[in-house]
Design a protein around this motif. Structure first.
Motif, PDB file in Angstrom:
ATOM      1  N   GLU A  37      -8.901  -4.613  -8.519  1.00  0.00           N
ATOM      2  CA  GLU A  37      -8.348  -3.672  -9.495  1.00  0.00           C
ATOM      3  C   GLU A  37      -7.867  -4.378 -10.760  1.00  0.00           C
ATOM      4  OE1 GLU A  37      -5.330  -1.539  -7.367  1.00  0.00           O
ATOM      5  OE2 GLU A  37      -6.780  -0.793  -5.894  1.00  0.00           O
ATOM      6  N   GLY A  38      -8.022  -5.721 -10.806  1.00  0.00           N
ATOM      7  CA  GLY A  38      -7.668  -6.456 -12.012  1.00  0.00           C
ATOM      8  C   GLY A  38      -6.343  -7.191 -11.963  1.00  0.00           C
ATOM      9  N   VAL A  39      -5.655  -7.149 -10.822  1.00  0.00           N
ATOM     10  CA  VAL A  39      -4.414  -7.930 -10.668  1.00  0.00           C
ATOM     11  C   VAL A  39      -4.836  -9.309 -10.165  1.00  0.00           C
ATOM     12  CG1 VAL A  39      -2.132  -8.039  -9.590  1.00  0.00           C
ATOM     13  CG2 VAL A  39      -3.183  -5.809 -10.060  1.00  0.00           C
ATOM     14  N   LEU A  40      -5.031 -10.241 -11.077  1.00  0.00           N
ATOM     15  CA  LEU A  40      -5.697 -11.494 -10.728  1.00  0.00           C
ATOM     16  C   LEU A  40      -4.822 -12.449  -9.923  1.00  0.00           C
ATOM     17  CD1 LEU A  40      -7.753 -12.218 -13.968  1.00  0.00           C
ATOM     18  CD2 LEU A  40      -8.378 -10.889 -11.932  1.00  0.00           C
ATOM     19  N   ILE A  41      -3.501 -12.380 -10.088  1.00  0.00           N
ATOM     20  CA  ILE A  41      -2.603 -13.218  -9.297  1.00  0.00           C
ATOM     21  C   ILE A  41      -1.522 -12.322  -8.688  1.00  0.00           C
ATOM     22  CG2 ILE A  41      -1.198 -15.315  -9.237  1.00  0.00           C
ATOM     23  CD1 ILE A  41      -2.517 -16.267 -11.743  1.00  0.00           C
ATOM     24  N   PRO A  42      -1.881 -11.552  -7.666  1.00  0.00           N
ATOM     25  CA  PRO A  42      -0.888 -10.655  -7.061  1.00  0.00           C
ATOM     26  C   PRO A  42       0.265 -11.430  -6.429  1.00  0.00           C
ATOM     27  CG  PRO A  42      -3.121 -10.099  -6.357  1.00  0.00           C
ATOM     28  CD  PRO A  42      -3.198 -11.423  -7.037  1.00  0.00           C
ATOM     29  N   THR A  43       1.446 -10.854  -6.489  1.00  0.00           N
ATOM     30  CA  THR A  43       2.604 -11.458  -5.838  1.00  0.00           C
ATOM     31  C   THR A  43       2.643 -11.035  -4.372  1.00  0.00           C
ATOM     32  OG1 THR A  43       4.044  -9.576  -6.314  1.00  0.00           O
ATOM     33  CG2 THR A  43       3.885 -11.315  -8.005  1.00  0.00           C
ATOM     34  N   ALA A  44       3.445 -11.757  -3.595  1.00  0.00           N
ATOM     35  CA  ALA A  44       3.610 -11.400  -2.185  1.00  0.00           C
ATOM     36  C   ALA A  44       4.162  -9.979  -2.059  1.00  0.00           C
ATOM     37  CB  ALA A  44       4.540 -12.395  -1.507  1.00  0.00           C
ATOM     38  N   GLN A  45       5.059  -9.597  -2.964  1.00  0.00           N
ATOM     39  CA  GLN A  45       5.630  -8.242  -2.908  1.00  0.00           C
ATOM     40  C   GLN A  45       4.567  -7.187  -3.186  1.00  0.00           C
ATOM     41  OE1 GLN A  45       9.068  -7.459  -2.056  1.00  0.00           O
ATOM     42  NE2 GLN A  45       7.802  -5.661  -1.619  1.00  0.00           N
ATOM     43  N   GLN A  46       3.694  -7.446  -4.162  1.00  0.00           N
ATOM     44  CA  GLN A  46       2.618  -6.501  -4.448  1.00  0.00           C
ATOM     45  C   GLN A  46       1.681  -6.359  -3.250  1.00  0.00           C
ATOM     46  OE1 GLN A  46       1.426  -8.580  -8.103  1.00  0.00           O
ATOM     47  NE2 GLN A  46       1.596  -6.625  -9.192  1.00  0.00           N
ATOM     48  N   VAL A  47       1.382  -7.479  -2.596  1.00  0.00           N
ATOM     49  CA  VAL A  47       0.515  -7.446  -1.406  1.00  0.00           C
ATOM     50  C   VAL A  47       1.195  -6.655  -0.295  1.00  0.00           C
ATOM     51  CG1 VAL A  47      -0.548  -8.848   0.410  1.00  0.00           C
ATOM     52  CG2 VAL A  47      -0.689  -9.587  -1.984  1.00  0.00           C
ATOM     53  N   ALA A  48       2.468  -6.924  -0.073  1.00  0.00           N
ATOM     54  CA  ALA A  48       3.213  -6.217   0.982  1.00  0.00           C
ATOM     55  C   ALA A  48       3.254  -4.717   0.692  1.00  0.00           C
ATOM     56  CB  ALA A  48       4.624  -6.778   1.088  1.00  0.00           C
ATOM     57  N   ASP A  49       3.521  -4.352  -0.556  1.00  0.00           N
ATOM     58  CA  ASP A  49       3.578  -2.934  -0.914  1.00  0.00           C
ATOM     59  C   ASP A  49       2.231  -2.266  -0.688  1.00  0.00           C
ATOM     60  OD1 ASP A  49       6.211  -3.291  -1.632  1.00  0.00           O
ATOM     61  OD2 ASP A  49       5.820  -3.366  -3.797  1.00  0.00           O
ATOM     62  N   ARG A  50       1.143  -2.931  -1.091  1.00  0.00           N
ATOM     63  CA  ARG A  50      -0.186  -2.343  -0.921  1.00  0.00           C
ATOM     64  C   ARG A  50      -0.548  -2.205   0.558  1.00  0.00           C
ATOM     65  NH1 ARG A  50      -4.802  -1.449  -3.897  1.00  0.00           N
ATOM     66  NH2 ARG A  50      -3.205  -0.954  -5.456  1.00  0.00           N
ATOM     67  N   ALA A  51      -0.173  -3.200   1.361  1.00  0.00           N
ATOM     68  CA  ALA A  51      -0.474  -3.168   2.797  1.00  0.00           C
ATOM     69  C   ALA A  51       0.495  -2.274   3.572  1.00  0.00           C
ATOM     70  CB  ALA A  51      -0.440  -4.583   3.364  1.00  0.00           C
ATOM     71  N   ASN A  52       1.546  -1.807   2.879  1.00  0.00           N
ATOM     72  CA  ASN A  52       2.571  -0.962   3.500  1.00  0.00           C
ATOM     73  C   ASN A  52       3.273  -1.684   4.649  1.00  0.00           C
ATOM     74  OD1 ASN A  52       4.085   1.401   3.557  1.00  0.00           O
ATOM     75  ND2 ASN A  52       2.754   2.381   5.055  1.00  0.00           N
ATOM     76  N   ILE A  53       3.621  -2.937   4.382  1.00  0.00           N
ATOM     77  CA  ILE A  53       4.345  -3.742   5.358  1.00  0.00           C
ATOM     78  C   ILE A  53       5.505  -4.430   4.656  1.00  0.00           C
ATOM     79  CG2 ILE A  53       2.322  -4.166   6.843  1.00  0.00           C
ATOM     80  CD1 ILE A  53       2.035  -6.886   5.509  1.00  0.00           C
ATOM     81  N   ALA A  54       6.406  -5.007   5.430  1.00  0.00           N
ATOM     82  CA  ALA A  54       7.536  -5.731   4.851  1.00  0.00           C
ATOM     83  C   ALA A  54       7.059  -7.076   4.310  1.00  0.00           C
ATOM     84  CB  ALA A  54       8.611  -5.949   5.908  1.00  0.00           C
ATOM     85  N   ILE A  55       7.713  -7.541   3.259  1.00  0.00           N
ATOM     86  CA  ILE A  55       7.317  -8.824   2.674  1.00  0.00           C
ATOM     87  C   ILE A  55       7.490  -9.964   3.676  1.00  0.00           C
ATOM     88  CG2 ILE A  55       9.566  -9.319   1.639  1.00  0.00           C
ATOM     89  CD1 ILE A  55       7.959 -10.469  -0.790  1.00  0.00           C
ATOM     90  N   ARG A  56       8.467  -9.842   4.581  1.00  0.00           N
ATOM     91  CA  ARG A  56       8.650 -10.897   5.586  1.00  0.00           C
ATOM     92  C   ARG A  56       7.424 -11.009   6.496  1.00  0.00           C
ATOM     93  NH1 ARG A  56      11.985  -6.769   7.183  1.00  0.00           N
ATOM     94  NH2 ARG A  56      11.557  -5.857   9.234  1.00  0.00           N
ATOM     95  N   THR A  57       6.703  -9.900   6.674  1.00  0.00           N
ATOM     96  CA  THR A  57       5.482  -9.932   7.486  1.00  0.00           C
ATOM     97  C   THR A  57       4.408 -10.767   6.793  1.00  0.00           C
ATOM     98  OG1 THR A  57       6.003  -7.752   8.374  1.00  0.00           O
ATOM     99  CG2 THR A  57       3.745  -8.526   8.655  1.00  0.00           C
ATOM    100  N   VAL A  58       4.330 -10.636   5.468  1.00  0.00           N
ATOM    101  CA  VAL A  58       3.365 -11.454   4.715  1.00  0.00           C
ATOM    102  C   VAL A  58       3.662 -12.930   4.941  1.00  0.00           C
ATOM    103  CG1 VAL A  58       2.518 -12.085   2.418  1.00  0.00           C
ATOM    104  CG2 VAL A  58       3.021  -9.681   2.950  1.00  0.00           C
TER     105      VAL A  58
END
Length: 198
Positions: A37-58
């Protein structure tokens, strides 16, 4: 009354493993979706939000983001290299050049977000730098199969042809200079053919 069977320790362990594998896949899929989608360097928080999981899980699965980028690269590399492989490699020089550059163009369009994300991360990831170098070597060898005429050119000409056939040159024409796909393919073919026949 129906007897309820408690899960065995093995079943419980298998369940945890399956959940862990599923969570890991959700994280990788989320990263790839964001990049596409063009987010070339996603943050851990963005990944967690997209995966619908807690950041600690990442971070339970990947202690640092570089590990996540490296795993994504390992999982998709063969699939994406397949976009360059194959195709009709018979015929005249003109036919083979047309087929090769069109195949490259289609692959570059599909892979553009992933390649741009890789470029953005090369400075901090030794693994990605190594993998990217390996992929460039594979593309060079693949072009040799398309164009055996490359064996006859000088080393300088060979390097120039590699540069012209590269994603970077394609991206400059098609994106930075807003040249259409067909026109970009035509320019690349013309430049390579001129060098081969010089």
């Amino acid at each position: 009354m129906k007897e309820t069977k408690l899960p065995s320790i093995k079943d419980a362990g298998d369940g945890r493993v399956k959940r862990s594998v599923r969570s890991r896949q959700l994280i990788i899929d989320a990263l790839l979706d964001l990049i596409n989608e063009g987010v070339l360097i996603p943050t851990a928080q963005q990944v967690a939000d997209r995966a619908n999981i807690a950041i600690r899980t990442v971070f339970r699965h990947f202690s640092e983001m570089e590990q996540l980028y490296n795993e994504l690269d390992a999982r998709i590399r063969d699939h994406y290299m397949d976009l360059f492989r194959g195709g009709d490699r018979s015929g005249s020089l003109d036919e083979r050049l047309q087929h090769a550059i069109e195949r490259h163009a289609n692959a570059y369009i599909t892979l553009s977000p992933v390649i741009l994300a890789t470029h953005a991360l090369l400075w901090r990831s030794a693994v990605l730098r190594s993998n990217y170098g390996d992929n460039q070597l594979k593309l060079r060898k693949d072009l040799d199969i398309w164009l055996p005429e490359l064996d006859l050119v000088s080393p300088d000409t060979r390097e120039a042809i590699d540069a012209i056939a590269s994603f970077e040159f394609w991206h400059r024409l098609h994106v930075s200079q807003s040249i259409s796909k067909d026109a970009s393919v035509k320019i690349i073919i013309s430049l390579i053919k001129d060098l081969l026949l010089a």
